[in-house]
Design a protein around this motif. Structure first.
Motif, PDB file in Angstrom:
ATOM      1  N   ILE A 187       7.778   6.004   5.264  1.00 50.47           N
ATOM      2  CA  ILE A 187       6.753   6.723   6.021  1.00 50.47           C
ATOM      3  C   ILE A 187       5.359   6.521   5.409  1.00 50.47           C
ATOM      4  O   ILE A 187       4.368   6.477   6.124  1.00 50.47           O
ATOM      5  CB  ILE A 187       7.113   8.221   6.159  1.00 50.47           C
ATOM      6  N   ASP A 188       5.262   6.318   4.097  1.00 52.07           N
ATOM      7  CA  ASP A 188       3.924   6.207   3.501  1.00 52.07           C
ATOM      8  C   ASP A 188       3.691   4.899   2.750  1.00 52.07           C
ATOM      9  O   ASP A 188       2.782   4.810   1.940  1.00 52.07           O
ATOM     10  CB  ASP A 188       3.648   7.406   2.584  1.00 52.07           C
ATOM     11  N   GLU A 189       4.523   3.896   3.012  1.00 53.84           N
ATOM     12  CA  GLU A 189       4.349   2.612   2.331  1.00 53.84           C
ATOM     13  C   GLU A 189       4.427   1.461   3.322  1.00 53.84           C
ATOM     14  O   GLU A 189       5.247   1.493   4.225  1.00 53.84           O
ATOM     15  CB  GLU A 189       5.479   2.383   1.311  1.00 53.84           C
ATOM     16  N   CYS A 220       0.852  -1.191   0.000  1.00 55.75           N
ATOM     17  CA  CYS A 220       0.000   0.000   0.000  1.00 55.75           C
ATOM     18  C   CYS A 220       0.885   1.236   0.000  1.00 55.75           C
ATOM     19  O   CYS A 220       1.800   1.357   0.826  1.00 55.75           O
ATOM     20  CB  CYS A 220      -0.871   0.039   1.258  1.00 55.75           C
ATOM     21  N   ASP A 221       0.601   2.170  -0.895  1.00 57.22           N
ATOM     22  CA  ASP A 221       1.425   3.366  -1.059  1.00 57.22           C
ATOM     23  C   ASP A 221       0.508   4.586  -1.090  1.00 57.22           C
ATOM     24  O   ASP A 221      -0.404   4.664  -1.912  1.00 57.22           O
ATOM     25  CB  ASP A 221       2.215   3.229  -2.372  1.00 57.22           C
ATOM     26  N   CYS A 222       0.726   5.524  -0.180  1.00 56.92           N
ATOM     27  CA  CYS A 222      -0.109   6.731  -0.161  1.00 56.92           C
ATOM     28  C   CYS A 222       0.260   7.612  -1.351  1.00 56.92           C
ATOM     29  O   CYS A 222       1.438   7.790  -1.657  1.00 56.92           O
ATOM     30  CB  CYS A 222       0.121   7.516   1.123  1.00 56.92           C
ATOM     31  N   ASN A 223      -0.715   8.189  -2.005  1.00 54.97           N
ATOM     32  CA  ASN A 223      -0.466   9.017  -3.195  1.00 54.97           C
ATOM     33  C   ASN A 223      -0.124  10.447  -2.787  1.00 54.97           C
ATOM     34  O   ASN A 223      -0.865  11.082  -2.058  1.00 54.97           O
ATOM     35  CB  ASN A 223      -1.689   9.015  -4.112  1.00 54.97           C
TER      36      ASN A 223
HETATM   37 MG    MG Z   1       3.821   7.375  -1.893  1.00 51.18          MG
END
Ligand code: MG
Length: 406
Positions: free
Chosen positions: A104-106, A8-11
Motif C-alpha cells: 500500500i505504501d511502496e 519509494c517507501d512512505c515513512n
Molecule cells: Mg513504509
C-alpha cells in the motif's frame, strides 16, 4: 544500458496520513494499531513524538502503553490510505510510466528512460521526495539502484525523508554488512538455515559457493546468492496492468434459513474456511473482517472488525465473524444469506504479517494452526475440495457444499 530503479517507501505511512487528516495529532504521541481494544493488537505505525518514547512498529499495544501511557491509539482506515496511495502513485507516474506498487505504501519505478528528461536517479529521487512532501504532506524515503532488490534495501537504509544510492561501486560497502534477513525474499526460515551454516550478513551470503547454498536451500539458495551479488534482473512490472485485489470474500444463500447458534457456527466456519484458503493461495493476509447478513425479508446489514494482527487463518477469521454476529444479531432470528470477507489486505511477509512479533506461546500456536490449514490446502489441491473439512461440517443440511466449488 544500465537500469535505474527507484524504490519509494512512505515513512510511517498510516500514522502520517492520520496526522495529515487530523493535524492536532502531530503534537501528541500517537500510533495506528490493530484492534485498539485488544491488548495483543500490534502497532502498525507511529508518529515522531511516539518514536521519541521508543515505540516500535510491530510491538504489542501493552508494550507500547507501558513506555507511554498517554499514547493515543487509532484503528487503521484502509480506504483513506488507499486514496492517498493512489494520489502518490499518480505523482510517480509523472516521471515514468513504469510504476509497480509493491504494497500500500511502496512502489518500484524504472526511470531508465526518464533520465534524459529529469536527470540522474538521485535527482529524480530528490524531486519525488520534494513533490510528495509539498503536495501530499507526508515524507518518503527513496532507494536508487541498478536493480529492484538493492533499490528496496536503499529505501530502508536511511529514513525519514532521505535518498540512498546503491551503485555498482558502493554496494559491497553498503549492502554486504547488513543482516541477511533484510534481503527481500529471505524469509525467517531461510535466515534460520543460513545462520546454522554461519551465514549472517548479505556479504557472507555473497561469498558462499552457489552449489552449497542450493544444497541447503534448494532453488531459493541460488536466487538469494544472485540477489546478494547484485545479479537481479527482474523487470519493474507495469502497474496499470496489475489488478489490485481489495478484498477476498464469499457469500452463501442457504438451502433453508439459518436459525440458532449451531447453524450460525457451521456457516461461519465454512465461509471462513473457504475465504482463508483463497487468501493463502494468493499469499495475502487481511486486517479487517467483514460480515453481511440478509434476513428472509431481504434486509441486509454489514459489520466489520479490525483484527489484532493480520491473518489468513480460518480459525481467526471465523472467531472474528462469530464475534461480529454475536454483537449485532439475535441468534434465534432467521438468516437467509451470509457473507464473510477480508479486506485491508497485505502480503504474507509484510510488517505485522510475520509471526515473529508475537509472544512464544502465540507463535507456537499460530504456527501449528498454519501447518494444519496449509496441509488442508494441499490435500484439497490434490484430491478435490471435498476431500477434507472441519469435523463440524460433516453434517450439512444448509447447503454449504456449494462453497467449495467457488
Ligand atoms: Mg513504509
Amino acid at each position: 544500458m544500465e537500469r535505474t530503479i527507484l524504490h519509494c517507501d512512505c515513512n510511517g505511512f498510516f500514522a502520517s496520513v492520520e496526522c495529515m487528516l487530523h493535524p492536532e495529532l502531530r503534537q501528541v504521541p500517537m500510533a495506528v494499531c490493530g484492534d485498539p481494544e485488544s491488548r495483543h493488537g500490534i502497532i502498525l505505525a507511529k508518529n515522531e513524538p511516539a518514536k521519541a518514547y521508543g515505540i516500535h512498529t510491530a510491538e504489542t499495544i501493552w508494550q507500547a502503553k507501558r513506555k507511554c501511557p498517554q499514547l493515543v491509539l487509532t484503528a487503521p482506515r484502509f480506504q483513506e490510505y488507499r486514496r492517498i496511495c493512489r494520489r502518490i502513485n499518480d505523482i510517480y507516474r509523472r516521471f515514468t510510466d513504469q510504476v509497480e506498487p509493491f504494497s500500500i505504501d511502496e512502489s518500484w519505478l524504472d526511470v531508465t528512460g526518464s533520465r534524459v528528461l529529469f536527470g540522474s536517479g538521485r535527482q529524480i529521487a530528490d524531486r519525488l521526495r520534494d513533490t510528495v512532501r509539498t503536495e501530499i504532506g507526508i515524507t518518503i524515503s527513496v532507494g536508487v539502484s541498478f536493480n529492484k532488490i538493492f533499490a528496496k534495501l536503499g529505501s530502508d537504509y536511511k529514513k525519514p525523508d532521505a535518498t540512498t544510492v546503491i551503485s555498482r561501486r558502493n554496494y559491497r560497502e553498503i549492502v554486504w554488512p547488513l543482516p541477511v534477513n533484510t534481503l527481500l525474499f529471505c524469509g525467517k526460515k531461510a535466515a534460520r538455515t543460513l545462520a546454522g551454516i554461519g551465514v549472517h550478513t548479505i556479504g557472507d551470503l555473497a561469498g558462499c559457493r552457489p552449489e552449497f547454498l542450493s544444497s541447503r536451500l534448494g532453488k531459493a539458495g541460488m536466487q538469494l546468492y544472485e540477489y546478494a551479488n547484485g545479479m537481479d534482473d527482474i523487470p519493474v512490472a507495469d502497474g496499470r496492468t496489475m489488478r489490485e485485489v481489495k478484498s477476498v470474500g464469499n457469500s452463501l444463500t442457504f438451502r433453508r434459513d439459518l436459525s440458532g447458534q449451531e447453524d450460525i457456527h457451521q456457516a461461519v466456519q465454512a465461509l471462513a474456511d473457504s475465504v482463508s484458503s483463497r487468501m493463502r493461495r494468493r499469499k495475502l493476509k487481511c486486517w479487517v473482517v467483514q460480515i453481511g447478513i440478509k434476513n428472509p425479508s431481504f434486509q441486509y446489514i454489514t459489520r466489520q472488525k479490525t483484527l489484532a494482527f493480520p491473518s489468513h487463518q480460518a480459525k481467526t477469521l471465523a472467531a472474528a465473524g462469530e464475534k461480529l454476529l454475536a454483537d449485532c444479531w439475535n441468534p434465534g432470528a432467521p438468516i437467509r444469506m451470509l457473507s464473510l470477507s477480508g479486506s485491508g489486505l497485505v502480503p504474507n511477509d509484510a510488517p505485522g504479517g510475520q509471526l515473529c512479533f508475537f509472544s512464544e506461546k502465540n507463535e507456537a500456536d499460530s504456527e501449528r494452526v498454519e501447518r494444519i490449514e496449509t496441509a488442508m490446502d494441499s490435500i484439497r489441491n490434490r484430491f478435490g475440495s471435498h476431500a477434507v473439512t472441519f469435523g463440524g461440517l460433516l453434517k450439512d443440511d444448509i447447503g454449504l457444499e456449494g462453497l467449495h466449488r467457488k
